[in-house]
Design a protein around this motif. Sequence first.
Motif, PDB file in Angstrom:
ATOM      1  N   ARG A 196       0.835  -1.200   0.000  1.00  0.00           N
ATOM      2  CA  ARG A 196       0.000   0.000   0.000  1.00  0.00           C
ATOM      3  C   ARG A 196       0.873   1.254   0.000  1.00  0.00           C
ATOM      4  NH1 ARG A 196      -2.817   3.933   2.423  1.00  0.00           N
ATOM      5  NH2 ARG A 196      -5.091   3.884   2.353  1.00  0.00           N
ATOM      6  N   MET A 205      -2.969   5.605   6.839  1.00  0.00           N
ATOM      7  CA  MET A 205      -2.971   6.685   5.825  1.00  0.00           C
ATOM      8  C   MET A 205      -1.981   7.774   6.187  1.00  0.00           C
ATOM      9  SD  MET A 205      -6.776   7.268   4.349  1.00  0.00           S
ATOM     10  CE  MET A 205      -7.657   7.296   5.880  1.00  0.00           C
ATOM     11  N   ARG A 223       0.854   8.905   3.783  1.00  0.00           N
ATOM     12  CA  ARG A 223       0.904  10.322   3.384  1.00  0.00           C
ATOM     13  C   ARG A 223       2.296  10.899   3.660  1.00  0.00           C
ATOM     14  NH1 ARG A 223      -1.190  13.171   7.384  1.00  0.00           N
ATOM     15  NH2 ARG A 223      -3.247  12.239   7.275  1.00  0.00           N
ATOM     16  N   ARG A 228     -10.805  12.300   0.476  1.00  0.00           N
ATOM     17  CA  ARG A 228     -10.443  10.906   0.190  1.00  0.00           C
ATOM     18  C   ARG A 228     -10.241  10.150   1.514  1.00  0.00           C
ATOM     19  NH1 ARG A 228     -10.642   6.139  -2.227  1.00  0.00           N
ATOM     20  NH2 ARG A 228      -8.672   5.039  -2.038  1.00  0.00           N
ATOM     21  N   GLU A 229      -9.574  10.782   2.470  1.00  0.00           N
ATOM     22  CA  GLU A 229      -9.337  10.114   3.749  1.00  0.00           C
ATOM     23  C   GLU A 229     -10.668   9.849   4.466  1.00  0.00           C
ATOM     24  OE1 GLU A 229      -6.133  11.637   6.128  1.00  0.00           O
ATOM     25  OE2 GLU A 229      -4.771  11.727   4.410  1.00  0.00           O
TER      26      GLU A 229
HETATM   27  O1  LIG Z   1      -5.361   8.965  -2.510  1.00  0.00           O
HETATM   28  C1  LIG Z   1      -4.465   9.803  -2.361  1.00  0.00           C
HETATM   29  O2  LIG Z   1      -4.518  10.940  -2.879  1.00  0.00           O
HETATM   30  C2  LIG Z   1      -3.303   9.476  -1.520  1.00  0.00           C
HETATM   31  O3  LIG Z   1      -2.377  10.272  -1.479  1.00  0.00           O
HETATM   32  C3  LIG Z   1      -3.297   8.257  -0.679  1.00  0.00           C
HETATM   33  C4  LIG Z   1      -3.753   8.522   0.741  1.00  0.00           C
HETATM   34  C5  LIG Z   1      -3.877   7.129   1.429  1.00  0.00           C
HETATM   35  O4  LIG Z   1      -2.916   6.726   2.087  1.00  0.00           O
HETATM   36  O5  LIG Z   1      -4.903   6.480   1.251  1.00  0.00           O
HETATM   37  C6  LIG Z   1      -2.775   9.385   1.442  1.00  0.00           C
HETATM   38  C7  LIG Z   1      -2.936  10.741   1.559  1.00  0.00           C
HETATM   39  C8  LIG Z   1      -4.145  11.458   1.125  1.00  0.00           C
HETATM   40  O6  LIG Z   1      -4.525  12.440   2.026  1.00  0.00           O
HETATM   41  C9  LIG Z   1      -5.244  10.543   0.818  1.00  0.00           C
HETATM   42  C10 LIG Z   1      -5.084   9.181   0.724  1.00  0.00           C
END
Ligand SMILES: O=C(O)C(=O)C[C@]1(C(=O)O)C=C[C@@H](O)C=C1
Length: 357
Positions: free
Chosen positions: A27, A79, A83, A50-51
């Motif tokens: 991941r 996450m 990140r 997204r988070e």
């Molecule tokens: O989907 C993204 O844009 C990612 O950078 C991945 C991810 C994750 O680990 O799921 C990490 C940081 C973002 O804030 C959102 C999600």
Amino acid sequence: MSEDKLKPLRERIDAIDRQMLDLLNQRARIAQEVGHVKAETNAPVFRPEREAQVLRSVAERNPGPLHANDVQTIFREIMSACRALEKRVTVAYLGPVGTFSEQAVYQQFGRAIEGMPCTSIDDVFRAAEAGTADFGVVPIENSSEGVINRTLDLLLQTTLIISGEIGLPVHHSLMTKSGTMDGVQRICAHSQALAQCQRWLNQHCPKIERQAVTSNAEAARMASSDPGIAAIASDIAGQEYNLQIVQAHIQDDPHNRTRFAVIGNLHTAPSGKDQTSIVLSVPNKAGAVYNLLAPLAKHGVSMSRFESRPARTGTWEYYFYVDIEGHALDEKVAKALSELKENAAYFKVLGSYPLSS
Ligand SMILES: O=C(O)C(=O)C[C@]1(C(=O)O)C=C[C@@H](O)C=C1
């Protein structure tokens, strides 16, 4: 022997841990790729929408026996760590370490960040405005004490927007160096905490002097070096300063919560369950407030919060801080907002962001 029974179970746990470690790193490698794609277009790393979707989805799909909240805590940290491989964000908050603001930061961003404790709410805004921090976290309101006026005033003036909100349960403990009240002459805490524990203090410690200090963490620091002082603070602040709990959960309202805003330059995209904060004012005449809000009802947009603050003009004018359901990009919200703007003497969208769970 129970050890004989434990051995095969632990071997199964070890095997699963190895698989999980492998999956976590798979991941993480994909998150690194996401990071490269974002870097090409200078796109923001932190995506609250997204988070929020990932956290909602794991809670919905969680078959148990793990509790949904605990699963969300685990994924929040996964996450956060992923990140941090893209970029470790710096988050300013009202310090010192051990405050509820710091807990709010971790609840939203996880632990893989750079925390920047500040001495005032003004400094948090300044750090985010100047770009020394990517984001700031500021308290907006407490369920028993009401709004934090300084934050509302600064939101009016700043160019920053709200990119997220955090709802934090606030539990206060009474703590001393020894774990007893023997020899305690003063109880120290932030004025808000003293107010939130007033009934309990009147009942159990009516004769002990109370002193308001700059933060609960500062009270904990004072109690750690003076056996004559008891502090009201979070258990985390107590641990930070090696205090013992005399009595836990002394806040008068067991459901006491504080709401925090994440402030920054990020326009958060729709997550599917969002809220929009706006501030507006109307000319001081009869029926003006009623007319002002009519577009919300017309377009079927629900209002979840309505606060007023006197404008500092000395003419009985008010700013209204209104939270509505939905994202500013949702069609009906967009229509309602543009009509609200037409009727208002002053109008500003503070931001749209995912509803906190
Ligand atoms: O989907 C993204 O844009 C990612 O950078 C991945 C991810 C994750 O680990 O799921 C990490 C940081 C973002 O804030 C959102 C999600």
